[in-house]
Motif scaffolding. Structure first.
Motif, PDB file in Angstrom:
ATOM      1  N   UNK A 144     -13.151   4.550 -20.049  1.00 44.73           N
ATOM      2  CA  UNK A 144     -12.020   5.142 -19.322  1.00 44.73           C
ATOM      3  C   UNK A 144     -12.309   5.320 -17.833  1.00 44.73           C
ATOM      4  N   UNK A 145     -13.123   4.460 -17.277  1.00 42.26           N
ATOM      5  CA  UNK A 145     -13.359   4.492 -15.833  1.00 42.26           C
ATOM      6  C   UNK A 145     -12.356   3.594 -15.137  1.00 42.26           C
ATOM      7  N   UNK A 146     -12.008   3.945 -13.890  1.00 40.23           N
ATOM      8  CA  UNK A 146     -11.045   3.182 -13.099  1.00 40.23           C
ATOM      9  C   UNK A 146     -11.657   2.908 -11.728  1.00 40.23           C
ATOM     10  N   UNK A 147     -11.304   1.745 -11.166  1.00 39.05           N
ATOM     11  CA  UNK A 147     -11.829   1.393  -9.855  1.00 39.05           C
ATOM     12  C   UNK A 147     -10.836   1.673  -8.745  1.00 39.05           C
ATOM     13  N   UNK A 148     -11.359   2.016  -7.583  1.00 38.16           N
ATOM     14  CA  UNK A 148     -10.509   2.219  -6.400  1.00 38.16           C
ATOM     15  C   UNK A 148     -11.306   1.805  -5.180  1.00 38.16           C
ATOM     16  N   UNK A 149     -10.662   1.705  -4.021  1.00 38.18           N
ATOM     17  CA  UNK A 149     -11.324   1.361  -2.773  1.00 38.18           C
ATOM     18  C   UNK A 149     -11.146   2.507  -1.789  1.00 38.18           C
ATOM     19  N   UNK A 179      -3.668   4.186   3.358  1.00 34.44           N
ATOM     20  CA  UNK A 179      -3.589   5.592   3.775  1.00 34.44           C
ATOM     21  C   UNK A 179      -4.757   6.426   3.259  1.00 34.44           C
ATOM     22  N   UNK A 180      -5.671   5.830   2.567  1.00 32.96           N
ATOM     23  CA  UNK A 180      -6.814   6.564   2.015  1.00 32.96           C
ATOM     24  C   UNK A 180      -7.304   5.869   0.750  1.00 32.96           C
ATOM     25  N   UNK A 181      -8.113   6.594  -0.042  1.00 29.67           N
ATOM     26  CA  UNK A 181      -8.601   6.025  -1.297  1.00 29.67           C
ATOM     27  C   UNK A 181      -7.419   5.550  -2.148  1.00 29.67           C
ATOM     28  N   UNK A 182      -7.537   4.298  -2.621  1.00 36.18           N
ATOM     29  CA  UNK A 182      -6.392   3.671  -3.319  1.00 36.18           C
ATOM     30  C   UNK A 182      -6.868   2.994  -4.599  1.00 36.18           C
ATOM     31  N   UNK A 183      -6.104   3.197  -5.654  1.00 39.08           N
ATOM     32  CA  UNK A 183      -6.405   2.553  -6.928  1.00 39.08           C
ATOM     33  C   UNK A 183      -6.227   1.042  -6.826  1.00 39.08           C
ATOM     34  N   UNK A 196       0.853  -1.182   0.000  1.00 35.92           N
ATOM     35  CA  UNK A 196       0.000   0.000   0.000  1.00 35.92           C
ATOM     36  C   UNK A 196       0.893   1.238   0.000  1.00 35.92           C
ATOM     37  N   UNK A 197       0.738   2.098  -0.989  1.00 39.02           N
ATOM     38  CA  UNK A 197       1.617   3.257  -1.144  1.00 39.02           C
ATOM     39  C   UNK A 197       1.216   4.377  -0.198  1.00 39.02           C
ATOM     40  N   UNK A 198       2.208   5.200   0.143  1.00 39.89           N
ATOM     41  CA  UNK A 198       1.953   6.414   0.912  1.00 39.89           C
ATOM     42  C   UNK A 198       1.874   7.631  -0.001  1.00 39.89           C
ATOM     43  N   UNK A 199       2.264   7.472  -1.265  1.00 40.03           N
ATOM     44  CA  UNK A 199       2.211   8.573  -2.231  1.00 40.03           C
ATOM     45  C   UNK A 199       0.873   8.571  -2.965  1.00 40.03           C
ATOM     46  N   UNK A 200       0.730   9.578  -3.810  1.00 41.40           N
ATOM     47  CA  UNK A 200      -0.478   9.673  -4.638  1.00 41.40           C
ATOM     48  C   UNK A 200      -0.075   9.879  -6.096  1.00 41.40           C
ATOM     49  N   UNK A 201      -0.718   9.128  -6.978  1.00 40.86           N
ATOM     50  CA  UNK A 201      -0.503   9.252  -8.420  1.00 40.86           C
ATOM     51  C   UNK A 201      -1.833   8.978  -9.122  1.00 40.86           C
ATOM     52  N   UNK A 202      -1.844   9.247 -10.440  1.00 40.09           N
ATOM     53  CA  UNK A 202      -3.026   8.834 -11.201  1.00 40.09           C
ATOM     54  C   UNK A 202      -2.984   7.323 -11.436  1.00 40.09           C
ATOM     55  N   UNK A 203      -4.061   6.783 -12.033  1.00 40.47           N
ATOM     56  CA  UNK A 203      -4.161   5.326 -12.173  1.00 40.47           C
ATOM     57  C   UNK A 203      -3.032   4.762 -13.033  1.00 40.47           C
ATOM     58  N   UNK A 204      -2.722   5.434 -14.146  1.00 39.66           N
ATOM     59  CA  UNK A 204      -1.691   4.933 -15.058  1.00 39.66           C
ATOM     60  C   UNK A 204      -0.317   4.918 -14.397  1.00 39.66           C
ATOM     61  N   UNK A 205       0.061   6.019 -13.728  1.00 38.30           N
ATOM     62  CA  UNK A 205       1.367   6.083 -13.072  1.00 38.30           C
ATOM     63  C   UNK A 205       1.436   5.125 -11.887  1.00 38.30           C
ATOM     64  N   UNK A 231      -4.521   9.422  -6.306  1.00 39.24           N
ATOM     65  CA  UNK A 231      -4.879   8.577  -5.178  1.00 39.24           C
ATOM     66  C   UNK A 231      -3.685   7.700  -4.815  1.00 39.24           C
ATOM     67  N   UNK A 232      -3.792   7.060  -3.658  1.00 42.90           N
ATOM     68  CA  UNK A 232      -2.829   6.027  -3.309  1.00 42.90           C
ATOM     69  C   UNK A 232      -3.101   4.803  -4.189  1.00 42.90           C
ATOM     70  N   UNK A 233      -2.321   3.772  -4.022  1.00 46.26           N
ATOM     71  CA  UNK A 233      -2.547   2.556  -4.816  1.00 46.26           C
ATOM     72  C   UNK A 233      -2.065   1.345  -4.044  1.00 46.26           C
ATOM     73  N   UNK A 234      -2.531   0.184  -4.473  1.00 44.83           N
ATOM     74  CA  UNK A 234      -2.171  -1.088  -3.845  1.00 44.83           C
ATOM     75  C   UNK A 234      -1.605  -2.007  -4.929  1.00 44.83           C
ATOM     76  N   UNK A 235      -0.398  -2.477  -4.660  1.00 44.02           N
ATOM     77  CA  UNK A 235       0.272  -3.385  -5.597  1.00 44.02           C
ATOM     78  C   UNK A 235       0.150  -4.833  -5.106  1.00 44.02           C
ATOM     79  N   UNK A 236       0.245  -5.736  -6.071  1.00 45.17           N
ATOM     80  CA  UNK A 236       0.218  -7.170  -5.783  1.00 45.17           C
ATOM     81  C   UNK A 236       1.296  -7.867  -6.611  1.00 45.17           C
ATOM     82  N   UNK A 237       2.020  -8.792  -6.016  1.00 45.55           N
ATOM     83  CA  UNK A 237       2.973  -9.600  -6.757  1.00 45.55           C
ATOM     84  C   UNK A 237       3.012 -11.007  -6.176  1.00 45.55           C
ATOM     85  N   UNK A 238       3.346 -11.954  -7.034  1.00 47.80           N
ATOM     86  CA  UNK A 238       3.392 -13.346  -6.628  1.00 47.80           C
ATOM     87  C   UNK A 238       4.686 -13.654  -5.891  1.00 47.80           C
ATOM     88  N   UNK A 239       4.596 -14.590  -4.976  1.00 46.56           N
ATOM     89  CA  UNK A 239       5.755 -15.048  -4.229  1.00 46.56           C
ATOM     90  C   UNK A 239       6.326 -16.276  -4.945  1.00 46.56           C
TER      91      UNK A 239
END
Length: 243
Positions: free
Chosen positions: A215-220, A174-178, A135-144, A234-242
């Motif tokens: 061109x709609x994007x989802x966030x939580x 930290x708030x609304x996240x892509x 979960x990021x502490x920064x804010x960017x648009x959906x693409x970035x 917004x903030x964003x949440x990343x996922x990666x496989x182990x």
């Protein structure tokens, strides 16, 4: 007739002698003998023995001026060698600190990069030993935001089960996240995840229009419920496989 002693000598001489005395009416017989002297004996240089001895002695030992010139040349060559060694020493003294300083920032940058990487790794949260989430502490648009996840070796999170939904809600966000939900195909607009799959599970917030638009994007939100937007930071949440 006067004789000049400085004139060249006559190499031939004619000498007459009587073979015998006139006896009993014999006539005196004279013969002329030509005497030739060697030209080398007469014309060769007359060397002074004393001078010849002195010349031999002087050849064995060079003059004092010549010896002094050799000493001066050797002294100059030695001084040049000393100056060359001194110059090399000065260059080494000046160059080594500069080279060490130039390498030191690179080492510092490498250490800082490793520290940042280790810190970012500790920010990943594990789920079922198969996936990690960030979960990021920064804010960017959906693409970035998606590009940032890809640089980290993953992508925006895909929520395709109730269990994963609960796990995301328990994360410290930290708030609304892509998330990795988007609409695709302008002519046949529909919701899809970043891997191209269609949602099998959804957790839309009550009252949100879930009809897909281009061109709609989802966030939580902070509670982990789904919402939609076309743009914004917004903030964003990343996922990666182990692996």
């Amino acid at each position: 007739m006067a004789c000049n002693i400085y004139e060249d000598p006559d190499l031939t001489m004619k000498v007459s002698y009587n073979k015998g005395a006139r006896r009993k009416g014999w006539e005196r017989e004279e013969k002329v003998v030509d005497i030739y002297e060697s030209a080398d004996m007469l014309t060769g240089p007359r060397l002074n023995p004393s001078r010849k001895g002195r010349g031999a002695r002087t050849q064995k030992r060079p003059p004092a001026v010549q010896r002094n010139s050799y000493k001066a040349a050797a002294l100059i060559l030695g001084l040049l060698c000393l100056l060359l060694l001194a110059g090399i020493s000065v260059l080494l003294i000046l160059y080594l600190p500069i080279s060490l300083k130039s390498k030191q920032p690179n080492l510092t940058c490498q250490i800082q990069t490793k520290e940042k990487q280790n810190q970012s790794d500790t920010e990943w949260q594990e789920f079922r030993l198969s996936h990690f989430y960030y979960a990021s502490a920064e804010k960017k648009n959906w693409t970035e935001s998606r590009k940032n996840c890809q640089r980290r070796g993953g992508d925006l999170v895909i929520i395709n089960s109730f269990e994963k939904q609960k796990f995301i809600q328990r994360m410290k966000i930290h708030g609304d996240s892509w998330i990795g939900l988007q609409t695709s195909d302008k002519w046949n607009v529909k919701w899809t995840w970043v891997d191209g799959s269609e949602p099998r599970y959804s957790a839309w917030k009550q009252g949100v229009n879930i009809n897909p638009e281009a061109e709609s994007r989802g966030y939580i939100d902070q509670q982990g419920l789904w919402m939609r937007n076309k743009n914004g930071l917004k903030h964003w949440i990343c996922e990666k496989k182990n692996y």
